[in-house]
Design a protein around this motif. Structure first.
Motif, mmCIF file in Angstrom:
data_model
loop_
_atom_site.group_PDB
_atom_site.id
_atom_site.type_symbol
_atom_site.label_atom_id
_atom_site.label_comp_id
_atom_site.label_asym_id
_atom_site.label_seq_id
_atom_site.Cartn_x
_atom_site.Cartn_y
_atom_site.Cartn_z
ATOM 1 N N PHE B 301 -33.214 -0.104 29.503
ATOM 2 C CA PHE B 301 -33.452 -1.330 29.206
ATOM 3 C C PHE B 301 -32.254 -1.981 29.702
ATOM 4 O O PHE B 301 -32.250 -2.995 30.586
ATOM 5 N N SER B 304 -32.113 -1.732 33.433
ATOM 6 C CA SER B 304 -33.037 -2.638 34.540
ATOM 7 C C SER B 304 -32.556 -4.015 34.657
ATOM 8 O O SER B 304 -32.635 -4.558 35.575
ATOM 9 N N MET B 305 -31.633 -4.346 33.440
ATOM 10 C CA MET B 305 -30.911 -5.638 33.673
ATOM 11 C C MET B 305 -29.857 -5.601 34.678
ATOM 12 O O MET B 305 -29.613 -6.661 35.504
ATOM 13 N N VAL B 547 -40.957 -10.691 37.380
ATOM 14 C CA VAL B 547 -40.372 -9.469 36.887
ATOM 15 C C VAL B 547 -38.633 -9.586 37.293
ATOM 16 O O VAL B 547 -37.990 -9.573 36.300
ATOM 17 N N LEU B 550 -37.539 -12.413 34.825
ATOM 18 C CA LEU B 550 -37.473 -11.577 33.387
ATOM 19 C C LEU B 550 -36.148 -10.762 33.423
ATOM 20 O O LEU B 550 -35.308 -10.890 32.357
ATOM 21 N N LEU B 551 -35.801 -10.081 34.462
ATOM 22 C CA LEU B 551 -34.668 -9.168 34.270
ATOM 23 C C LEU B 551 -33.297 -9.983 34.409
ATOM 24 O O LEU B 551 -32.386 -9.761 33.816
ATOM 25 N N ASN B 553 -32.794 -12.906 33.432
ATOM 26 C CA ASN B 553 -32.577 -13.555 32.175
ATOM 27 C C ASN B 553 -32.358 -12.673 31.176
ATOM 28 O O ASN B 553 -32.624 -13.115 29.829
ATOM 29 N N GLN B 554 -32.202 -11.447 31.337
ATOM 30 C CA GLN B 554 -31.857 -10.353 30.178
ATOM 31 C C GLN B 554 -33.259 -10.344 29.436
ATOM 32 O O GLN B 554 -32.975 -10.595 28.207
ATOM 33 N N TYR B 555 -34.337 -10.344 29.739
ATOM 34 C CA TYR B 555 -35.423 -10.193 29.156
ATOM 35 C C TYR B 555 -35.591 -11.658 28.074
ATOM 36 O O TYR B 555 -36.356 -11.576 27.360
ATOM 37 N N TYR B 556 -35.134 -12.773 28.588
ATOM 38 C CA TYR B 556 -34.843 -14.000 27.641
ATOM 39 C C TYR B 556 -34.563 -13.793 26.441
ATOM 40 O O TYR B 556 -34.742 -14.299 25.496
ATOM 41 N N ILE B 557 -33.845 -12.448 26.142
ATOM 42 C CA ILE B 557 -33.369 -12.123 24.841
ATOM 43 C C ILE B 557 -32.267 -13.334 24.344
ATOM 44 O O ILE B 557 -32.355 -13.838 23.018
#
Lengths: 100, 640, 185
Positions: B301, B304-305, B547, B550-551, B553-557
């Motif tokens: 995880f 990937s970021m 993708v 998404l990455l 933005n840190q999976y938008y977490i």
């Protein structure tokens, strides 16, 4: 027949007279007189109850009340003399120095 | 030996207090020198203790009886055994290097003295954490490092929010608060775990607790293991409490190197290793498996970021997260000594990587965007060398028993995953090794190779001071050679930690597995080389893809947390403040005050100072009392 | 016979004490108070408390009233205190209410039921003998304490009143101005 109730009621009336004197008068000496009246009223009640139950305890208390009254007069009059020296009067209204 | 324990423990504290004396005054080089020297003394003491533990055995000192309340007796003692002495040596070594490094790095900072005070205080807290012989002392150290981390992340508290092209706009003080609050959430779990243990065992001493474990019921064991691991998750920034670690990069770089890479964040792993008798229990095997699975998940995880991030320090922070995932994977699968080994090796090369990044940042006037760097190897030869070595170690390059530190430790973890027949975890970990190599070298190539993009910004990079570069050399050497001591280290720590043996089958195919990992790692490096060596060519189409966004933005977490937790909480707080507090609580309190004041104002007139008036009040009161007494007497008579 | 005596004494005492409380002249008040005290001793005799009656006469009428009359000589009674009685109604209402209350309480029939004698009168002894028996056995300690109290009161009375005795009170306002600050106000 005169019973205990009579004496107690007389005692209560005299006590109230003394109380009225305490409340009404402004002359400190008169306050002392009124206090004496109240003490005597209580003594009457003690003596009457003592008589009623044939028990000496009431009279004993009356003796001690007299002793306390005598002490009170001795100390109280001394204080009165000092107050009089300080203020030049015995009028209670003149001592109003702790007004809130 | 007892004195050495105290020297190792209290020398940093002495340094911290000394520097604190000058906390508010101008930069004073003496504070830097004194604190660095004291930390070095602490390191020497730790090293001597290391050899003592190796030759003679553990040292256990009891300094004083700390808490005595009823049946509760908690002595304040310190245990120097194989685990803690390893941690002590690693912590003090990295701290020494970071202290010396900070002398150069913080050269121009006006709060120079304050910085050293905090930094030494951190080292002291960390030493308390690792050396304590009971859970409560560990917790004190745990909170101590938390506070120091908060102080140091928010060191430049006066900085405003700065909006950047790549990162969400955050300020150091915001990041510090985020880190602290997230850790508090986890610390609650940790406290609950400690309470559970104390409640059921009646002691917090490690030896007593671990001896009593077989007598506890399964439910209690599981609850304690889960609660303690929640604490570890917070400190070691495991999902879903991971967002604070990358934001913590707002702090000064030496802090990132020491606290958020080498030492503090590994405290969670240390806790699991320390509590290995608990996590080895049969009853909690699924908790351990969950730890391994979560670690593996975080490994991939975070990696990937890191693939798409443009911030030099954040990439390294993500890689730290990822490596912490590896450690948890090893610890969860029962290979505690391998986890500890990876922890130590990782401390060396990750600190080196961070300090190298600090050099770059120093040279680039605080610029962190690797898209704006490039070609720096010409001016920063030594830093290039250090970061290259550290990246090679991180990627785990090596073959046939010769290689960098990461090759030995990370390979061992991946091998464990295979040996435990958890092939899914194994696959992910191998894949992650490739990703690790790719993002590490993406960063190295974008920073040091290719066209010199920094000219556009008008920056003239320069190499760091000579003594700083010399001070980094121990880390560089260790990053290269630490792996060779693996067997020796295994022999050393397995006196205390459970041994872990590969099965015969795994042993036979180990070389194939190793080769596979190396292939992935080298593949990652080659890919990075092809893509970035000649310079940056931005691929607009890729950057707009789902993708990629998404990455990056840190999976938008972070946004998710902000929207679902921070914003509603802020609204709730505002409501509580505006309505509940101001209109209800405040009004009530004010009302009581006003009521009493009015009453006082009104009744003040009673105090005329005249005795007659007082006597009247008294008579009235007496009448009232007699009346009440009489009525009460009558009523009580009526009742009979 | 007893009834006549009681009512005679009761009415007279009440009247005399009313004079004490109401009179403007301190001398009248004191005289009527002394007379009332004498009559109270009469009540004590009726009640069979002979010794108490004698003590009442000696201590109150003899000692206390003498003390008052000597004390009055310290005060300049030529300057009569002009009393301002703000709200006489309050006072009489309060006094009347308490009197009523006490009468109600005392006339309530239940009071005193089931009371047994604590120190019964010794059979065949005269009152002074009985008093002596109880006072010097059961009440010996209180008696001694009362004696000490009287001694303390005597000394304190001397100290309080005797300080600066040499300063003439009738001339204080002219000669010792610092002691008369209150009186001026």
């Amino acid at each position: 027949m005169i019973g205990l109730g009579h004496y107690l009621i007389l005692s209560g009336i005299l006590f109230s007279i003394g109380l009225v004197g305490v409340l009404r008068r402004k002359n400190l000496l008169m306050l002392f007189f009124a206090t004496e009246i109240m003490l005597n009223a209580v003594n009457i009640a003690f003596a009457a109850i003592s008589n009623h139950y044939h028990d000496m305890a009431g009279q004993m208390f009356a003796f001690f009340v007299i002793a306390v009254a005598a002490s009170e007069v001795a100390v109280g009059l001394g204080l009165l003399v000092i107050l009089y020296k300080k203020y030049g009067t015995l009028d209670l209204d003149a001592y109003t120095v702790m007004r809130g | 030996m007892e004195n050495l324990v105290y020297i190792a423990l209290f020398a940093p504290l002495a340094g911290s207090l000394f520097a604190a004396l000058f906390g508010m005054s101008k930069k004073n080089i003496i504070t830097g020198i004194v604190t660095s020297t004291l930390i070095f003394i602490s390191f020497v003491a730790s090293a001597i203790l290391f050899s003592h533990v190796m030759t003679v055995g553990p040292v256990h000192v009891r300094m004083m009886d700390w808490i005595m309340a009823g049946d509760m007796l908690i002595p304040f003692g310190f245990l120097v055994d194989q685990i803690s002495v390893t941690m002590m040596t690693v912590v003090t070594l990295v701290s020494t290097v970071v202290h010396i490094y900070s002398n150069g790095y913080m050269d121009h900072d006006k709060s120079f003295n304050r910085f050293f005070s905090y930094l030494s205080a951190f080292v002291f807290s960390m030493m308390v954490l690792v050396m304590s012989d009971n859970f409560l002392g560990l917790f004190i150290g745990w909170e101590g490092v938390g506070v120091c981390s908060w102080l140091l992340i928010g060191f430049w508290y006066h900085k405003e929010d700065v909006s950047r092209e790549v990162n969400p706009s955050i300020s150091p003080s915001w990041a510090a608060n985020e880190a602290f609050i997230m850790n508090r959430i986890a610390d609650l779990g940790m406290l609950v775990g400690i309470f559970i243990l104390y409640w059921n065992v009646g002691s917090l001493q490690y030896d007593v607790v671990f001896a009593a474990l077989p007598n506890l019921s399964d439910g209690i064991l599981v609850a304690a293991a889960v609660a303690l691991f929640i604490g570890a998750m917070g400190k070691s920034a495991q999902f879903p409490l991971h967002t604070w670690l990358t934001d913590a990069m707002e702090g000064p770089t030496p802090v990132s190197a020491l606290i958020h890479a080498a030492t503090m964040v590994t405290a969670g792993v240390f806790l699991v290793i320390r509590a290995n008798p608990l996590y080895s229990m049969e009853a909690v095997h699924w908790v351990s498996y969950f730890i391994a699975a979560l670690g593996t998940f975080v490994a991939v995880f975070a990696a990937s970021m890191a693939l798409v991030n443009r911030d030099l320090k954040r990439i390294i922070a993500f890689s730290t997260l990822s490596q912490l995932g590896y450690m948890f994977a090893a610890a969860g699968l029962g290979a505690y000594w391998i986890a500890l080994f990876h922890l130590a090796a990782h401390a060396f090369f990750k600190a080196l990587l961070f300090l190298g990044a600090g050099n770059v940042m120093h040279a680039m006037d605080g610029e962190l965007d690797i898209f704006k760097m490039g070609g720096l190897k010409k001016v920063m030869r030594w830093t290039y060398l250090y970061m290259g070595v550290a990246s090679l170690a991180l990627s785990g390059i090596g073959i046939a028993g010769i290689g960098f530190a990461g090759y030995f430790s990370k390979d061992a973890i991946i091998e464990v995953a295979f040996n435990e027949h958890t092939y899914v975890l194994w696959t992910i970990l191998v894949l992650t090794a490739g990703l690790t190599a790719f993002y590490s070298f993406r960063q190295v190539f974008l920073t040091f190779h290719g066209n010199e993009r920094y000219h556009a910004l008008g920056i003239h990079p320069h190499e760091m001071y000579g003594y700083v570069l010399v001070a980094l050399s121990p880390l560089a050497i260790l990053a290269v050679v630490a792996g060779f001591y693996k067997d020796w280290f295994e022999h050393f720590v397995t006196k205390l930690l459970p041994e872990y043996h590969m099965s015969e089958h795994t042993h036979h195919i180990a070389w194939i597995l190793g080769l596979l990992v190396i292939a992935f790692a080298v593949g990652g490096i080659v890919l990075a080389y092809i893509k970035y060596n000649r310079g940056l060519k931005r691929n607009e189409k890729l950057e707009r893809s789902f993708v990629y966004r998404l990455l990056s933005n840190q999976y938008y977490i972070p946004i998710f947390y902000e929207k679902t937790i921070s914003k509603p909480y802020a609204a709730l707080s505002r409501f509580s403040w505006g309505t509940v507090d101001q209109k209800v609580v405040d009004a009530t309190v004010d009302g009581i005050g006003k009521f009493i004041k009015t009453t006082g104002d009104t009744t003040r007139k009673i105090q005329t100072g005249n005795l007659s008036d007082y006597l009247r009040w008294m008579a009235g009161g007496a009448l009232l009392l007699v009346a009440i007494a009489f009525v009460a007497f009558k009523l009580s008579q009526g009742a009979h | 016979m007893v009834m006549i005596a009681f009512y005679f004494f009761a009415v007279l005492i009440t009247l005399l004490f009313l004079v004490t409380v109401m009179s403007k002249n301190v001398l009248y008040a004191m005289t009527s108070l002394a007379a009332g005290m004498v009559l109270i001793s009469g009540l004590f005799f009726i009640l069979g408390a002979d010794f108490l009656g004698a003590v009442q006469l000696i201590v109150y009428v003899g000692a206390v009233m003498a003390l008052y009359s000597f004390a009055m000589m310290f005060f300049d009674m030529s300057k009569d205190v002009k009393e301002k009685n703000g709200s006489a109604a309050t006072v009489f209402v309060l006094g009347g209410a308490i009197a009523l209350m006490l009468v109600v309480v005392f006339s309530a029939p239940v009071i005193g039921q089931g009371v047994s004698s604590l120190y019964p009168e010794a059979a065949g002894a005269t009152n002074p003998q009985a008093v002596g028996l109880v006072l010097f056995t059961k009440y010996l300690v209180p008696f001694e304490v009362a004696a000490v109290m009287l001694l303390v009161a005597m000394i304190s009375g001397i100290i309080l009143a005797g300080k600066k005795m040499d300063a003439s009170l009738s001339t204080t306002e002219e000669e010792i101005p610092e002691m008369t600050q209150g009186g001026e106000k």
